[in-house]
Design a protein around this motif. Structure first.
Motif, short mmCIF file in Angstrom:
data_model
loop_
_atom_site.label_atom_id
_atom_site.label_comp_id
_atom_site.label_asym_id
_atom_site.label_seq_id
_atom_site.Cartn_x
_atom_site.Cartn_y
_atom_site.Cartn_z
N SER A 9 0.84 -1.20 0.00
CA SER A 9 0.00 0.00 0.00
C SER A 9 0.87 1.26 0.00
CB SER A 9 -0.89 -0.04 1.24
OG SER A 9 -1.58 1.16 1.44
N ARG A 72 -3.58 4.35 -3.77
CA ARG A 72 -4.01 5.20 -2.66
C ARG A 72 -5.54 5.16 -2.69
NH1 ARG A 72 1.03 7.17 -0.94
NH2 ARG A 72 2.41 7.51 -2.68
N GLY A 101 3.92 -1.15 3.75
CA GLY A 101 3.77 0.22 3.27
C GLY A 101 4.41 1.23 4.21
N ASP A 103 3.77 5.12 6.64
CA ASP A 103 2.96 5.73 7.71
C ASP A 103 1.46 5.69 7.47
OD1 ASP A 103 5.11 6.49 9.12
OD2 ASP A 103 4.99 8.64 8.63
N THR A 107 -1.51 3.79 9.50
CA THR A 107 -2.63 4.51 10.13
C THR A 107 -3.95 3.87 9.72
OG1 THR A 107 -1.35 6.55 10.03
CG2 THR A 107 -3.71 6.79 10.41
N GLY A 108 -4.08 3.59 8.43
CA GLY A 108 -5.27 2.92 7.93
C GLY A 108 -5.47 1.58 8.64
N ILE A 111 -6.73 1.99 12.26
CA ILE A 111 -8.15 2.36 12.31
C ILE A 111 -9.02 1.15 11.99
CG2 ILE A 111 -9.93 3.83 11.24
CD1 ILE A 111 -7.73 5.94 10.84
#
Ligand code: ATP
Length: 324
Positions: A9, A72, A101, A103, A107-108, A111
């Motif tokens: 990613s 993205r 991937g 940062d 983060t994704g 979450i």
């Protein structure tokens, strides 16, 4: 865990294929099924998954880019998008996710874990090396070697014509590539985002180089260099102040992200991939695997995302001394 999904990613980096291969083979070794998600989070939303067995990753260790492709995904930034992704995740019988991937991808993942309880392990893949919790990210070593090779070639032509070259390398927020490739290629000056060496100092240094008999010069400039001038403005400035110099600019661009991964990146990919699967088997989640002092470590994803990986400022002094 009985079935793990792996994806790449964000920005691609050499060594991502080797990491996917490692995850797949570590799964098979542990009798775990493995699926590849195409195009990162977007592929999960669109249910584009492929089963991966040992043979499906043959001949991938040496290939640059990512055969799972990357993207993205705006949709994954919304709760609705993530809900769709989770539906597909469940429908495919998956119970854990490995995200290769940077940062943003981590983060994704965090979450996604928080909302839907999916165990997530991150593998740092980016040529920029700007991730906290690992001394080296996948692709960085390969990119360094690519950049050094390119600068060597530019130096050949620079010295044949007494030219000064500003060479822009990748690094919007981090000077790892500029600093290390700059030292590796013997650059006269290195401009990075972390430290403002100042334009006057640059001119001074070029004057000194000229006086000491240097006939050509290489200045390596990170994209996000703190003088904020960018290579073309720097060229104009030097031409105005040092008309005796024939100044040229070379922007290396995306070639820095391509190519077959170095042996270092392949070995790193193997170690990180195996560790990622080990952690999931141990029931761990929300961790990023990394390498520190030649040990494979695990760092909280939250820290990896929030904290800053600083450059080694001693290297600035080394660069200074070596360019005398
Ligand atoms: P690189 O360092 O190469 O840019 P990256 O992983 O940081 O890689 P991003 O584009 O920032 O790249 O993130 C990749 C994807 O992760 C995004 O397209 C998006 O789908 C997802 N993502 C990033 N941030 C978030 C977020 N805050 N919430 C949900 N998803 C996110």
């Amino acid at each position: 865990v009985t079935k793990i999904a792996v994806m790449t990613s964000g920005g691609d980096a050499p060594g991502m294929n080797a990491a996917v291969r490692a995850v797949v083979r570590a799964c098979i070794y542990n009798n775990i099924e493995c699926m590849g998600i195409m195009r990162g989070y977007q592929g999960l939303i669109e249910n584009e998954l492929i089963p991966l067995d040992s043979r499906s990753v043959r001949n991938t260790i040496s290939r640059g880019g990512t055969f799972l492709q990357s993207a993205r995904s705006k949709e994954f930034r919304t709760p609705e998008g993530r809900a769709k992704a989770f539906e597909n995740f469940k429908a495919n019988g998956l119970d854990a996710l490995v995200v290769i991937g940077g940062d943003g991808s981590f983060t994704g993942g965090m979450i996604f874990n928080k909302e839907h309880g999916v165990p997530v392990i991150g593998i740092p893949g980016t040529i920029d090396n700007d991730i906290y919790g690992t001394q080296f990210t996948l692709g960085y070593d390969t990119a360094l070697n690519t950049v050094v090779e390119a600068i060597d070639k530019i130096r050949d032509t620079a010295s044949s014509h007494n030219r000064l070259f500003f060479i822009e390398v990748m690094g919007r927020d981090a000077g790892f590539i500029a600093l290390n490739a700059g030292i590796g290629a013997g650059a006269e000056e290195i401009l990075i985002p972390e430290e403002n060496l100042g334009i006057e100092r640059l001119i001074e240094s070029l004057e000194t180089s000229k006086k000491s008999g240097k006939t050509s010069s290489i200045v390596v400039v990170a994209e996000g260099d703190k003088t904020g001038k960018g290579v073309f403005e720097l060229k104009d400035y030097v031409e105005k102040n040092m008309p005796e110099y024939d100044v040229r600019v070379s922007v290396l661009g995306h070639m820095q992200r391509g190519g077959s991964p170095s042996c270092f990146d392949r070995v790193l990919a193997g170690r990180l991939g195996v560790k990622a699967v080990d952690l999931l088997i141990e029931g761990k989640s929300n961790l990023m695997v990394g390498i520190n002092n030649n040990e494979i470590t695990a760092t909280d994803l939250e820290k990896a995302v929030k904290l800053h990986h600083d450059i080694n400022k001693n290297l600035l002094r080394v660069a200074d001394i070596l360019s005398i």
